[in-house]
Write an enzyme that holds these catalytic residues in place. Structure first.
Site, PDB file in Angstrom:
ATOM      1  N   SER A  62       0.856  -1.189   0.000  1.00 21.99           N
ATOM      2  CA  SER A  62       0.000   0.000   0.000  1.00 21.99           C
ATOM      3  C   SER A  62       0.888   1.235   0.000  1.00 21.99           C
ATOM      4  CB  SER A  62      -0.867   0.002   1.266  1.00 21.99           C
ATOM      5  OG  SER A  62      -1.485   1.256   1.461  1.00 21.99           O
ATOM      6  N   TYR A 102      -1.252  -0.598  10.267  1.00 20.38           N
ATOM      7  CA  TYR A 102      -1.423  -0.954   8.857  1.00 20.38           C
ATOM      8  C   TYR A 102      -0.209  -0.489   8.058  1.00 20.38           C
ATOM      9  CZ  TYR A 102      -3.595  -1.103   4.204  1.00 20.38           C
ATOM     10  OH  TYR A 102      -3.872  -1.356   2.883  1.00 20.38           O
ATOM     11  N   ALA A 119       2.835   0.070   9.112  1.00 26.23           N
ATOM     12  CA  ALA A 119       4.003  -0.733   9.469  1.00 26.23           C
ATOM     13  C   ALA A 119       3.952  -2.102   8.797  1.00 26.23           C
ATOM     14  CB  ALA A 119       4.090  -0.890  10.981  1.00 26.23           C
ATOM     15  N   LYS A 169       2.420  -2.906   5.998  1.00 24.50           N
ATOM     16  CA  LYS A 169       2.638  -2.759   4.554  1.00 24.50           C
ATOM     17  C   LYS A 169       4.098  -2.395   4.252  1.00 24.50           C
ATOM     18  CE  LYS A 169      -1.483  -3.894   3.361  1.00 24.50           C
ATOM     19  NZ  LYS A 169      -1.745  -5.102   2.567  1.00 24.50           N
ATOM     20  N   ILE A 206      -8.116   3.103  -3.772  1.00 27.26           N
ATOM     21  CA  ILE A 206      -8.841   2.325  -4.771  1.00 27.26           C
ATOM     22  C   ILE A 206     -10.276   2.141  -4.274  1.00 27.26           C
ATOM     23  CG2 ILE A 206      -8.893   0.129  -6.044  1.00 27.26           C
ATOM     24  CD1 ILE A 206      -6.344   1.825  -6.563  1.00 27.26           C
TER      25      ILE A 206
END
Length: 126
Positions: free
Chosen positions: A20, A33, A35, A37, A66
């Site tokens: 991401s 999240y 960390a 990714k 997205i």
């Protein structure tokens, strides 16, 4: 690991990780999240260095915003702010990510190794 073993034996293969932009830039309100990714990006680069000697190509896709069930939960003001901050002026589609995955899985990407490609409508330009 098991798939990589098979790919190394056959001296070919493609591995595509999904990360991401949060792993590239960090996202406010989502440190865990971000960390996780970022870890995927580091893992992808390390495995790419090891696997390419056996003919296995490893890359990552780090999507921006997205239109998915995950982003549908954002309130309208946040969605509008994100769209305005994106030079393309909109969220991407799942098809945008699928198209990149198809390219990375094809022989046309054989010189692309260990990269994090971020389809994000210009939200992050690096």
């Amino acid at each position: 690991r098991e798939a990589l073993k098979i790919m190394e034996k056959q001296k070919s293969g493609k591995i595509i990780s999904i990360a991401s932009i949060c792993g590239m830039t960090g996202c406010a309100g989502a440190p865990h999240y971000s960390a996780a990714k970022a870890g995927i990006l580091g893992f992808t680069r390390a495995v790419a260095r090891e696997a390419i000697v056996s003919g296995v190509h490893v890359n990552a896709i780090a999507p921006g915003y997205i239109d998915t069930p995950m982003t549908e939960t954002l309130n309208d003001n946040v969605r509008q702010a994100i769209a305005m901050a994106t030079p393309a002026g909109q969220f991407g589609s799942p098809q945008d990510i699928a198209n990149l995955a198809i390219y990375l899985a094809s022989e046309e990407s054989n010189f692309v190794i260990g990269q994090a490609i971020s389809p994000n409508g210009g939200y992050v330009i690096s």
